[in-house]
Design an enzyme around this catalytic site. Structure first.
Site, PDB file in Angstrom:
ATOM      1  N   GLU A  42     -10.833  -6.064   2.142  1.00 36.55           N
ATOM      2  CA  GLU A  42     -10.649  -4.451   1.003  1.00 36.55           C
ATOM      3  C   GLU A  42     -11.592  -3.964   0.813  1.00 36.55           C
ATOM      4  O   GLU A  42     -12.598  -4.802   0.718  1.00 36.55           O
ATOM      5  CB  GLU A  42      -9.185  -4.712   0.400  1.00 36.55           C
ATOM      6  CG  GLU A  42      -9.444  -3.407  -1.096  1.00 36.55           C
ATOM      7  CD  GLU A  42      -8.425  -3.330  -1.345  1.00 36.55           C
ATOM      8  OE1 GLU A  42      -9.567  -3.048  -2.779  1.00 36.55           O
ATOM      9  OE2 GLU A  42      -7.084  -3.475  -1.956  1.00 36.55           O
ATOM     10  N   ARG A  68      31.339  -8.401  -4.110  1.00 31.03           N
ATOM     11  CA  ARG A  68      30.403  -7.722  -4.452  1.00 31.03           C
ATOM     12  C   ARG A  68      29.051  -8.995  -4.208  1.00 31.03           C
ATOM     13  O   ARG A  68      28.005  -7.763  -3.900  1.00 31.03           O
ATOM     14  CB  ARG A  68      30.563  -7.628  -6.491  1.00 31.03           C
ATOM     15  CG  ARG A  68      29.027  -6.953  -6.632  1.00 31.03           C
ATOM     16  CD  ARG A  68      28.514  -5.827  -6.154  1.00 31.03           C
ATOM     17  NE  ARG A  68      29.562  -4.629  -5.271  1.00 31.03           N
ATOM     18  CZ  ARG A  68      29.117  -4.121  -4.319  1.00 31.03           C
ATOM     19  NH1 ARG A  68      27.857  -4.430  -3.845  1.00 31.03           N
ATOM     20  NH2 ARG A  68      30.180  -3.184  -4.102  1.00 31.03           N
ATOM     21  N   ASP A  88      -8.393   0.954   1.878  1.00 34.43           N
ATOM     22  CA  ASP A  88      -8.113   1.058   1.145  1.00 34.43           C
ATOM     23  C   ASP A  88      -7.646   2.740   0.846  1.00 34.43           C
ATOM     24  O   ASP A  88      -9.053   2.846   0.196  1.00 34.43           O
ATOM     25  CB  ASP A  88      -7.741   0.726  -0.097  1.00 34.43           C
ATOM     26  CG  ASP A  88      -6.973   0.685  -1.759  1.00 34.43           C
ATOM     27  OD1 ASP A  88      -5.929   1.009  -1.228  1.00 34.43           O
ATOM     28  OD2 ASP A  88      -7.691   0.905  -2.632  1.00 34.43           O
ATOM     29  N   LYS A 140      -9.275  -8.201  -2.303  1.00 32.79           N
ATOM     30  CA  LYS A 140      -9.186  -7.330  -3.108  1.00 32.79           C
ATOM     31  C   LYS A 140     -10.527  -6.944  -3.513  1.00 32.79           C
ATOM     32  O   LYS A 140     -10.978  -7.542  -4.269  1.00 32.79           O
ATOM     33  CB  LYS A 140      -8.028  -7.125  -4.093  1.00 32.79           C
ATOM     34  CG  LYS A 140      -6.576  -7.696  -3.349  1.00 32.79           C
ATOM     35  CD  LYS A 140      -6.398  -7.013  -2.330  1.00 32.79           C
ATOM     36  CE  LYS A 140      -5.482  -6.173  -2.107  1.00 32.79           C
ATOM     37  NZ  LYS A 140      -4.029  -5.435  -2.617  1.00 32.79           N
ATOM     38  N   LYS A 155       5.111  -7.352  -2.330  1.00 31.08           N
ATOM     39  CA  LYS A 155       5.109  -6.725  -3.432  1.00 31.08           C
ATOM     40  C   LYS A 155       7.007  -6.855  -2.961  1.00 31.08           C
ATOM     41  O   LYS A 155       7.582  -6.086  -2.368  1.00 31.08           O
ATOM     42  CB  LYS A 155       4.913  -5.296  -2.937  1.00 31.08           C
ATOM     43  CG  LYS A 155       3.680  -4.744  -3.269  1.00 31.08           C
ATOM     44  CD  LYS A 155       3.184  -3.408  -3.815  1.00 31.08           C
ATOM     45  CE  LYS A 155       1.442  -3.347  -3.573  1.00 31.08           C
ATOM     46  NZ  LYS A 155       0.634  -2.104  -4.051  1.00 31.08           N
TER      47      LYS A 155
END
Length: 305
Positions: free
Chosen positions: A221, A125, A242, A192, A160
């Protein structure tokens, strides 16, 4: 009746060929080994044995095939091998391992592993967790790459990522044909929306970051064409569009006229990929490649006899 503990192979005792392969792939072999150690500690805390496999005593040696159960692109097979080596040490033999980035079909064997059966069952696993997740990232990326084929656009990953898994996930993106964005907050500046608010506008924000870090790449952005125009006049050469619709993105490409690289971002789906790429943007960033990807179905089956 208990079987011996797994080998817990140290980094120093790993095969040099495997260490070199990981390094050549852009990974830190020591960090990968540490991740495998942590993964096994989750399954065998404090040096305990596998309660199930150890109950059968000495099962002897055997061979197992790891095979794809769906079509896709594999990645992380070298890390799966490291997991088996960590568990079984010199007693493990790996054969017929496909190179990461290989496209596979259902039923295709991607790796064959031989060694003490109890150890194979214990390590199964953990090895599959690494390879299945990373193959899922590579497969998802490859779908985007295919959707963009024939356009100038390339698919980008984002930050992310799963905590601790960034290097591995970004490696899997490369296996799928994608392009890596920044790896950390330090290797590239990205202004951002909240930075823009804090600085009082896109141009003041860009100038502040450019002045503080003259040697770093700086991307800013924007949410509308007015901000885009201001940045182009200020000399910004990397701009993120964006949450724009395709008509607005196409106009942004026209206005930019090659003066800056344009990245499309925000709410993009695979179904829209082609339409977005045909606006003429240079990059399409996709957080879903890493933050919510479906694992790839790999299975390990013992050979009988």
């Amino acid at each position: 009746m208990t079987a011996p503990s797994i080998a817990r192979t140290s980094f120093a005792d790993l095969p040099r060929t495997l260490v070199t392969e990981l390094a050549d792939a852009g990974l830190d072999p020591r960090s990968v080994h540490e991740m495998v150690v942590v993964a096994f500690e989750e399954d065998l805390p404090g040096g305990l044995d596998d309660a199930t496999s150890s109950a059968f005593g000495d099962l002897g040696h055997g061979t197992a095939d790891i095979a794809a159960r769906e079509p896709g692109v594999v990645a992380g097979l070298g890390i799966a091998e490291l997991a088996f080596v960590y568990a079984l040490g010199e007693q493990v033999e790996i054969a017929d391992r496909l190179p990461d980035g290989t496209r596979v079909e259902p039923g295709e064997v991607v790796m064959r592993v031989s060694g003490p059966l109890a150890g194979l069952l214990t390590a199964e696993r953990t090895a599959l967790n690494f390879a299945s997740h990373l193959s899922g990232v590579a497969t998802a990326t490859a779908r985007w790459v295919a959707a963009l084929e024939g356009t100038r656009a390339q698919v980008l990953d984002t930050r992310k990522t799963l905590p601790g898994f960034r290097a591995l996930q970004k490696y899997a993106v490369r296996c799928g044909g994608g392009v890596n964005h920044r790896f950390s907050l330090a290797d590239r500046a990205m202004v951002k929306d909240n930075h823009v608010v804090a600085a009082g506008g896109v141009v003041p924000a860009y100038h502040a970051v450019r002045a503080a870090h003259p040697d770093l790449r700086v991307e800013v952005e924007v949410t509308d064409l007015e901000q885009l125009g201001e940045l182009l006049e200020a000399g910004c050469t990397e701009i993120l569009l964006d949450n724009m619709d395709c008509a607005t993105m196409a106009e942004a490409v026209r206005l930019t006229d090659g003066r800056a690289a344009l990245e499309a971002s925000g709410g993009l789906t695979l179904e829209r990929a082609r339409e977005v790429a045909e606006t003429g943007v240079d990059f399409i960033s996709v957080g879903a490649l890493t933050h919510s990807v479906k694992v790839f179905d790999l299975g390990l089956d013992l050979q009988e006899g």
